[in-house]
Scaffold this motif. Structure first.
Motif, short mmCIF file in Angstrom:
data_model
loop_
_atom_site.label_atom_id
_atom_site.label_comp_id
_atom_site.label_asym_id
_atom_site.label_seq_id
_atom_site.Cartn_x
_atom_site.Cartn_y
_atom_site.Cartn_z
N ALA A 59 0.84 -1.21 0.00
CA ALA A 59 0.00 0.00 0.00
C ALA A 59 0.88 1.26 0.00
O ALA A 59 0.61 2.21 -0.75
CB ALA A 59 -0.93 -0.02 1.21
N VAL A 60 1.92 1.25 0.83
CA VAL A 60 2.81 2.43 0.91
C VAL A 60 3.51 2.63 -0.44
O VAL A 60 3.61 3.76 -0.93
CB VAL A 60 3.83 2.26 2.06
CG1 VAL A 60 4.88 3.35 2.01
CG2 VAL A 60 3.11 2.31 3.41
N ALA A 61 3.97 1.53 -1.05
CA ALA A 61 4.66 1.64 -2.35
C ALA A 61 3.74 2.27 -3.39
O ALA A 61 4.17 3.13 -4.17
CB ALA A 61 5.13 0.27 -2.81
N ALA A 62 2.48 1.85 -3.40
CA ALA A 62 1.53 2.38 -4.39
C ALA A 62 1.31 3.88 -4.20
O ALA A 62 1.39 4.65 -5.16
CB ALA A 62 0.20 1.63 -4.29
N VAL A 63 1.05 4.28 -2.95
CA VAL A 63 0.79 5.70 -2.68
C VAL A 63 2.05 6.53 -2.94
O VAL A 63 1.98 7.60 -3.56
CB VAL A 63 0.27 5.89 -1.24
CG1 VAL A 63 0.04 7.37 -0.95
CG2 VAL A 63 -1.04 5.13 -1.02
N ALA A 64 3.20 6.01 -2.50
CA ALA A 64 4.45 6.76 -2.67
C ALA A 64 4.78 6.92 -4.15
O ALA A 64 5.15 8.01 -4.59
CB ALA A 64 5.59 6.04 -1.95
N LEU A 65 4.61 5.85 -4.93
CA LEU A 65 4.89 5.95 -6.37
C LEU A 65 3.97 6.99 -7.03
O LEU A 65 4.41 7.80 -7.85
CB LEU A 65 4.73 4.59 -7.06
CG LEU A 65 4.97 4.62 -8.58
CD1 LEU A 65 6.46 4.82 -8.87
CD2 LEU A 65 4.49 3.35 -9.25
N ALA A 66 2.70 6.97 -6.63
CA ALA A 66 1.75 7.92 -7.20
C ALA A 66 2.18 9.36 -6.89
O ALA A 66 2.16 10.22 -7.78
CB ALA A 66 0.34 7.65 -6.66
N PHE A 94 -2.87 9.87 -14.31
CA PHE A 94 -1.91 8.86 -14.73
C PHE A 94 -0.98 8.44 -13.60
O PHE A 94 -0.59 7.27 -13.50
CB PHE A 94 -1.13 9.31 -15.96
CG PHE A 94 -1.92 9.14 -17.23
CD1 PHE A 94 -2.45 7.90 -17.58
CD2 PHE A 94 -2.17 10.21 -18.07
CE1 PHE A 94 -3.20 7.73 -18.74
CE2 PHE A 94 -2.93 10.05 -19.23
CZ PHE A 94 -3.44 8.81 -19.56
N SER A 95 -0.60 9.37 -12.72
CA SER A 95 0.30 8.98 -11.62
C SER A 95 -0.45 8.08 -10.63
O SER A 95 0.12 7.09 -10.15
CB SER A 95 0.90 10.20 -10.93
OG SER A 95 -0.10 11.10 -10.58
N ALA A 96 -1.73 8.37 -10.36
CA ALA A 96 -2.50 7.48 -9.48
C ALA A 96 -2.69 6.12 -10.13
O ALA A 96 -2.58 5.08 -9.46
CB ALA A 96 -3.86 8.10 -9.16
N ARG A 297 -5.48 11.03 3.46
CA ARG A 297 -6.03 9.92 4.27
C ARG A 297 -5.60 8.57 3.71
O ARG A 297 -5.36 7.63 4.46
CB ARG A 297 -7.55 10.03 4.34
CG ARG A 297 -8.00 11.26 5.12
CD ARG A 297 -9.48 11.29 5.35
NE ARG A 297 -9.88 10.28 6.32
CZ ARG A 297 -11.14 10.07 6.69
NH1 ARG A 297 -12.09 10.80 6.17
NH2 ARG A 297 -11.42 9.16 7.56
N ALA A 298 -5.47 8.47 2.38
CA ALA A 298 -4.99 7.22 1.77
C ALA A 298 -3.57 6.94 2.24
O ALA A 298 -3.22 5.80 2.59
CB ALA A 298 -5.03 7.33 0.24
N PHE A 299 -2.75 7.99 2.26
CA PHE A 299 -1.36 7.83 2.69
C PHE A 299 -1.32 7.40 4.16
O PHE A 299 -0.59 6.48 4.54
CB PHE A 299 -0.58 9.14 2.48
CG PHE A 299 0.88 9.00 2.80
CD1 PHE A 299 1.73 8.34 1.93
CD2 PHE A 299 1.40 9.52 3.98
CE1 PHE A 299 3.07 8.19 2.23
CE2 PHE A 299 2.75 9.38 4.28
CZ PHE A 299 3.58 8.71 3.40
N VAL A 303 0.22 3.83 5.74
CA VAL A 303 1.34 3.71 6.68
C VAL A 303 0.90 3.15 8.05
O VAL A 303 1.72 2.70 8.82
CB VAL A 303 2.10 5.04 6.90
CG1 VAL A 303 2.79 5.48 5.63
CG2 VAL A 303 1.20 6.13 7.44
N SER A 304 -0.41 3.17 8.31
CA SER A 304 -0.85 2.73 9.64
C SER A 304 -1.61 1.40 9.60
O SER A 304 -2.34 1.08 10.53
CB SER A 304 -1.73 3.82 10.28
OG SER A 304 -2.88 4.03 9.49
#
Lengths: 320, 117
Positions: A59-66, A94-96, A297-299, A303-304
């Protein structure tokens, strides 16, 4: 347009590279799971942490990459003046999508084969881990966005280079144009970006549902919770990015409407257009702020995950 | 819930087929109920997808399941055992457990009685 294609190719290669590296890391690492055999009566906290680590990582990788891709695309887009803001409009979508594709591309954690394995006979679907309205709201918003773009596309007019990106009004005495306006020049790529985003979110939700259950039957509640929280991360990331560019588009559309009606007359038939423009601008700003809040909130959710899975009462997913 | 025991001499596909068949016949799985996809069940049980696919197709051949590419696997109606038989089986199983019989021993008693009648 060549620059835009080049930019998208760079983004796609970056997403593939990250996916490949992440896959290699997953393959090399030792499997995460409780060892079968003599275990205490309840799953221990470190064992749960181990099981949840991969869910959190993904999940963190997806949000961070976006986020990283959005910043990179935004900075690159600013230099592309010839495309009059089109890359900026597409950057969030496109980034999301790239983040969500990374999420669905990362393989599930490899779990060791236990001597005895069990499975519940309940079919898991991509929509099994959130209430129906959590999917209905983003889908309805996307439909509204497409209708908005069709409406602005129909009312748009071409600029000097024939690109449908401005709104024009002609009266008996005078004629006026204003832009940037979300005509077909912006509208069609934005509709494509929205469809890509929806498809990417669906693939990520499918990945969540399809991941094998945690091997320890005592972790059944934990297994459901990580899927619920991950579904929330995916929905918030996709909806947040979408509302961000929906809001931005509405703001620019509204400002163009106000601009063109102000140029024509202060009274008369163009006044409703001014009011419509003001409403679009205000609504757009509200949507954009909501989008940013959802992304934050997604981020936070991502992380939590390890602490959230232990909350007894699940947080409602009503608004993604 | 179903389980697969790798240490059992019974092949995994047979364990899956047997348990699903029992659940359908005892009415624990109702007619029309959708089963997990082959991929999901194989992932959860840590077996190959082909193992679950074989169990499903054998249950389909036995008329217990209907398989469709669009809707997956569903329980076919009309295969659950009558209520009085299920009640008798529940009483028998409870009695056998009280006497500390193993499942095999209990089934042996049923088999012996079956041959006599």
């Amino acid at each position: 347009m060549t620059k835009l294609i080049l930019l998208l190719a760079v983004v796609a290669i970056a997403a593939l590279a990250v996916t490949g590296i992440a896959g290699q890391i997953t393959r090399k690492r030792t499997p995460r799971a409780l060892a079968p055999g003599s275990t205490p009566a309840a799953a221990t906290r470190p064992a749960e942490d181990r099981a949840m680590r991969f869910a959190q990582l993904r999940a963190v990788a997806a949000v961070a990459l976006a986020i990283v891709l959005f910043v990179a695309m935004f900075r690159l887009s600013i230099g592309m003046t010839g495309l009059v803001g089109l890359p900026v409009a597409l950057a969030a979508g496109f980034s999301a999508s790239a983040g969500l594709l990374l999420y669905s591309a990362l393989p599930p954690a490899k779990l060791p084969a236990a001597a005895k394995s069990s499975a519940v006979l309940v079919r898991r679907e991509p929509w099994s881990f959130a209430p129906r309205r959590a999917f209905a709201i983003p889908l309805a918003s996307m439909a509204a966005f497409v209708l908005f773009l069709v409406a602005t596309g129909i009312t748009s007019s071409p600029d000097e280079q024939g690109r449908y990106r401005q709104i024009s009004i002609a009266t008996a005495d005078t004629a006026s144009s204003a832009g940037p306006y979300p005509g077909w020049f912006y509208g069609i790529p934005l509709i494509v970006a929205t469809l890509v985003l929806a498809a990417s979110a669906y693939l990520a939700l499918r990945r969540i549902a399809g991941a094998p259950a945690l091997p320890d039957p005592r972790m059944a509640r934990l297994d459901r919770r990580w899927r619920e929280i991950s579904t929330r991360v995916v929905l918030r990331l996709a909806t947040g990015a979408f509302l961000g560019y929906f809001g931005g588009t509405a703001v620019f559309g509204g400002m163009a409407m106000m601009g063109v009606s102000r140029n024509i007359a202060t009274e008369g038939p163009t006044q409703p257009l001014f009011a419509l423009g003001a409403a679009c601008t205000a609504l757009g700003a509200a949507l954009a702020v909501t989008g940013v809040v959802l992304l934050a909130r997604a981020f936070w959710d991502a992380v939590s995950i390890r602490t959230s899975v232990r909350q007894e009462k699940p947080e409602p997913v009503a608004a993604p | 819930m179903i389980t697969v025991d790798e240490s059992s001499p019974v092949p995994p596909f047979e364990q899956i087929r047997e348990q699903l068949g029992d659940l359908i016949r005892t009415g624990a799985m109702e007619a029309g109920q959708r089963l997990p996809s082959i991929r999901q069940l194989a992932g959860d049980l840590r077996v190959a997808a082909g193992t679950v696919a074989r169990a499903y197709s054998e249950l389909e051949a036995a008329g217990l399941l209907e398989l469709s590419r669009a809707t997956g696997a569903r329980v076919r109606p009309g295969h659950d055992v009558p209520e009085n038989i299920r009640r008798a089986a529940a009483d028998f199983a409870a009695g056998a457990r009280d006497q500390s019989l193993t499942l095999e021993e209990a089934l042996g008693v049923v088999r012996a009685q079956w041959r006599q009648t």
